[in-house]
Scaffold this motif. Structure first.
Motif, short mmCIF file in Angstrom:
data_model
loop_
_atom_site.label_atom_id
_atom_site.label_comp_id
_atom_site.label_asym_id
_atom_site.label_seq_id
_atom_site.Cartn_x
_atom_site.Cartn_y
_atom_site.Cartn_z
N TRP A 95 2.72 1.80 -3.57
CA TRP A 95 1.89 1.62 -4.75
C TRP A 95 2.27 2.64 -5.81
CZ3 TRP A 95 -1.14 -2.30 -5.88
CH2 TRP A 95 -2.01 -2.18 -6.95
N ASN A 96 2.56 2.18 -7.03
CA ASN A 96 2.92 3.01 -8.18
C ASN A 96 4.17 3.84 -7.96
OD1 ASN A 96 0.84 2.10 -9.80
ND2 ASN A 96 -0.58 3.68 -9.07
N THR A 138 9.92 -2.64 -1.25
CA THR A 138 8.63 -3.30 -1.00
C THR A 138 8.88 -4.69 -0.45
OG1 THR A 138 7.64 -2.07 -2.82
CG2 THR A 138 6.46 -4.00 -2.04
N TRP A 194 0.82 -1.21 0.00
CA TRP A 194 0.00 0.00 0.00
C TRP A 194 0.86 1.26 0.00
CZ3 TRP A 194 -1.03 3.67 4.02
CH2 TRP A 194 -2.06 4.56 3.70
#
Length: 139
Positions: free
Chosen positions: A68-69, A77, A65
């Motif tokens: 993200w992107n 991550t 979360w």
């Protein structure tokens, strides 16, 4: 951490894994000293179950979360793709847990095996090259 020679994984496996739960471990030791080995083993396995069922999925979801992107942050991550040494240490730990649980009682020999195996695993994590990912092991 950038100015020290200690790997983050080694620090997480030693300091951050032991210090927050020292009260649980002290309770398990005191129960074992008074002859309640089953309760002592249950405290240890409940902690492992808590990590497996709550902490790891929560870390994975939170990491996905937060990153993200963010392509440049993708290497930070937390994924469930681990290097080979990590997988081998988990399998070895599962083997030791079943070895300890199989009789439902403990002695000094089993305790010394558990302590020495923890020291061997920590020495392996300390001597492992820093920054290895799953792709460097050929996965």
């Amino acid at each position: 951490m950038e100015n020290t020679s200690i790997d983050e994984k080694f620090l997480g496996l030693t300091l951050f894994a032991l210090v927050p739960n020292i009260t649980e471990f002290m309770n398990a030791i005191s129960f074992a000293l008074y002859g309640n080995i089953v309760l002592s083993l249950e405290i240890g396995s409940a902690y492992a179950l808590q990590v497996a069922l709550l902490q790891i999925p929560a870390m994975t979801a939170f990491s996905a979360w937060c990153n993200w992107n963010k392509v440049e942050e993708a290497r930070f991550t937390f994924t469930l793709i681990f290097p080979r040494w990590d997988i081998m240490s988990v399998l070895f730990s599962v083997f030791l847990l079943t070895y300890t649980y199989q009789e439902g009682k403990s002695n000094y020999f089993k305790g010394s095996i558990l302590i020495l195996s923890y020291l061997v695993l920590m020495a392996g994590f300390y001597c492992a090259p820093v920054g290895q990912t799953a792709s460097t092991f050929g996965f």
